[in-house]
Design a protein around this motif. Structure first.
Motif, mmCIF file in Angstrom:
data_model
loop_
_atom_site.group_PDB
_atom_site.id
_atom_site.type_symbol
_atom_site.label_atom_id
_atom_site.label_comp_id
_atom_site.label_asym_id
_atom_site.label_seq_id
_atom_site.Cartn_x
_atom_site.Cartn_y
_atom_site.Cartn_z
ATOM 1 N N ILE A 78 -41.139 55.869 56.252
ATOM 2 C CA ILE A 78 -40.865 54.435 56.329
ATOM 3 C C ILE A 78 -41.207 53.928 57.733
ATOM 4 N N GLN A 79 -41.651 52.696 57.780
ATOM 5 C CA GLN A 79 -42.028 52.121 59.072
ATOM 6 C C GLN A 79 -41.549 50.678 59.158
ATOM 7 N N ASN A 80 -41.263 50.257 60.384
ATOM 8 C CA ASN A 80 -40.858 48.870 60.641
ATOM 9 C C ASN A 80 -39.775 48.370 59.691
ATOM 10 N N THR A 81 -38.744 49.168 59.575
ATOM 11 C CA THR A 81 -37.643 48.797 58.684
ATOM 12 C C THR A 81 -36.349 48.774 59.488
ATOM 13 N N SER A 82 -35.559 47.755 59.267
ATOM 14 C CA SER A 82 -34.241 47.758 59.911
ATOM 15 C C SER A 82 -33.313 48.630 59.067
ATOM 16 N N LEU A 83 -32.269 49.106 59.724
ATOM 17 C CA LEU A 83 -31.295 49.917 59.011
ATOM 18 C C LEU A 83 -30.704 49.119 57.847
ATOM 19 N N GLN A 84 -30.440 47.839 58.098
ATOM 20 C CA GLN A 84 -29.879 46.967 57.060
ATOM 21 C C GLN A 84 -30.784 46.930 55.824
ATOM 22 N N GLU A 85 -32.092 46.724 56.060
ATOM 23 C CA GLU A 85 -33.038 46.656 54.931
ATOM 24 C C GLU A 85 -33.040 47.967 54.159
ATOM 25 N N PHE A 86 -33.074 49.078 54.907
ATOM 26 C CA PHE A 86 -33.121 50.369 54.225
ATOM 27 C C PHE A 86 -31.883 50.564 53.359
ATOM 28 N N ILE A 87 -30.710 50.251 53.923
ATOM 29 C CA ILE A 87 -29.445 50.456 53.203
ATOM 30 C C ILE A 87 -29.401 49.626 51.920
ATOM 31 N N VAL A 88 -29.819 48.357 52.041
ATOM 32 C CA VAL A 88 -29.791 47.464 50.872
ATOM 33 C C VAL A 88 -30.790 47.953 49.816
ATOM 34 N N ASN A 89 -32.014 48.284 50.264
ATOM 35 C CA ASN A 89 -33.042 48.745 49.316
ATOM 36 C C ASN A 89 -32.656 50.054 48.628
ATOM 37 N N ILE A 125 -19.901 52.802 53.574
ATOM 38 C CA ILE A 125 -20.724 53.827 54.215
ATOM 39 C C ILE A 125 -20.429 53.936 55.710
ATOM 40 N N ALA A 126 -20.864 55.058 56.273
ATOM 41 C CA ALA A 126 -20.902 55.236 57.725
ATOM 42 C C ALA A 126 -22.288 55.797 58.033
ATOM 43 N N VAL A 127 -22.892 55.346 59.127
ATOM 44 C CA VAL A 127 -24.267 55.749 59.443
ATOM 45 C C VAL A 127 -24.348 56.267 60.873
ATOM 46 N N GLU A 128 -25.013 57.390 61.008
ATOM 47 C CA GLU A 128 -25.282 57.941 62.326
ATOM 48 C C GLU A 128 -26.788 58.067 62.491
ATOM 49 N N ILE A 129 -27.305 57.645 63.642
ATOM 50 C CA ILE A 129 -28.727 57.846 63.939
ATOM 51 C C ILE A 129 -28.832 58.645 65.229
ATOM 52 N N ASN A 130 -29.507 59.768 65.148
ATOM 53 C CA ASN A 130 -29.696 60.670 66.288
ATOM 54 C C ASN A 130 -28.368 60.984 66.992
ATOM 55 N N GLY A 131 -27.348 61.175 66.190
ATOM 56 C CA GLY A 131 -26.060 61.587 66.754
ATOM 57 C C GLY A 131 -25.155 60.460 67.193
ATOM 58 N N ASN A 132 -25.576 59.223 67.032
ATOM 59 C CA ASN A 132 -24.723 58.098 67.429
ATOM 60 C C ASN A 132 -24.320 57.286 66.206
ATOM 61 N N ILE A 133 -23.024 57.022 66.105
ATOM 62 C CA ILE A 133 -22.546 56.182 65.003
ATOM 63 C C ILE A 133 -23.041 54.750 65.249
ATOM 64 N N ILE A 134 -23.512 54.118 64.184
ATOM 65 C CA ILE A 134 -24.017 52.746 64.319
ATOM 66 C C ILE A 134 -22.964 51.781 63.766
ATOM 67 N N LYS A 153 -24.331 46.150 63.855
ATOM 68 C CA LYS A 153 -25.646 46.429 64.464
ATOM 69 C C LYS A 153 -26.681 46.855 63.428
ATOM 70 N N TYR A 154 -26.300 46.930 62.149
ATOM 71 C CA TYR A 154 -27.244 47.401 61.131
ATOM 72 C C TYR A 154 -28.511 46.527 61.097
#
Lengths: 208, 64
Positions: B11-22, B30-39, B43-44
């Protein structure tokens, strides 16, 4: 029974090393339903020194199918009833109770002294709120959540999974309370056992 | 490539929000972590998923 008599029995059973680590530990349990009430009982039996019990609700007759309460408790706060029961198991256990609903606004003050927390709510949105909130506020807190323990599917599907650095999920992560799948004492207790065991592992392996 | 819940996804040029909704997640469960950091949830929308990210999304089901 004196405190030293009780402690000597514990030391004989657990060994000095385990006893001191467990007895110096403090654990918070958020939600005192089928998960939380069982987790608290198992930790009380394991010589944990201090338990912080948090729930806003009173015991209801509908709780008796899976929670550690009895007819005599109906209508009284879960925090109070569970405290009495735990002190019948270990009269020297330190118990802090908060008869309150956890919200985004009170989370920081409620959990500021905690190093290990068990998430034991019923509602998935409450679960997500607590996990998001605690991991954002306290990056070093160890958090053990429960998700997926309804019905009577194979108990072996319930697992403990390390998800993030200090965050574990116990459960099958699928079987929620929808789809006519009731919560039942056996499977909920399996999940509670996973959560309590992870707490004990964290205390004994790394200290807190 | 991005790693989402241990699977590689292109996937490219996608916000976390868009990905979650799609992907059909309920954003309140849900809870989301990216590269070890909780988001944090707020901020989604402003968090972009970029090449090489490791994303872990946990979805809670009810019961306790």
């Amino acid at each position: 029974m004196t405190k030293s008599e009780y402690e000597n029995v514990c030391k004989k059973h657990f060994g000095d090393d385990f006893f001191y680590k467990l007895n110096n530990a403090k654990v918070a349990v958020a939600g005192l339903g089928g998960l939380g009430s069982h987790i608290a009982v198992m930790l009380a039996r394991s010589c944990i020194g201090t338990l912080h019990l948090i729930d806003f609700d009173n015991v209801d007759i509908s709780n008796l199918n899976r929670q550690e309460f009895y007819l005599q408790h109906i209508g009284r706060p879960k925090t109070e009833c569970l405290k009495e029961k735990l002190l019948d198991i270990n009269p020297f256990l330190n118990i802090i109770t908060d008869n309150i609903k956890v919200t985004v606004d009170n989370m920081e003050s409620l959990f500021s002294d905690e190093k290990i927390v068990c998430e034991a709510f019923d509602d998935p949105e409450q679960k997500a709120m607590l996990v998001n909130g605690l991991l954002s506020l306290f990056p070093d807190i160890k958090l053990i959540a429960g998700s997926g323990m309804a019905g009577c599917a194979d108990a072996n599907l319930i697992k403990t999974r390390k998800v993030f650095r200090n965050f574990y999920i116990c459960g099958d992560e699928e079987n929620g309370i929808k789809n006519h799948s009731p919560l039942m004492a056996a499977r909920v207790s399996v999940c509670a056992g996973h959560q309590a065991n992870k707490v004990i592992q964290l205390i004994l392996d790394k200290g807190v | 490539m991005v790693k989402i819940n241990s699977k590689f996804v292109d996937i490219q040029n996608t916000s976390l929000q868009e990905f979650i909704v799609n992907a059909g997640y309920n954003i309140n469960r849900i809870a989301v972590e990216i590269n070890g950091n909780i988001i944090p949830k707020n901020k989604y929308g402003t968090t972009q998923i970029i090449d090489g990210d490791e994303v872990e999304i946990v979805h809670f089901v009810g019961g306790g």
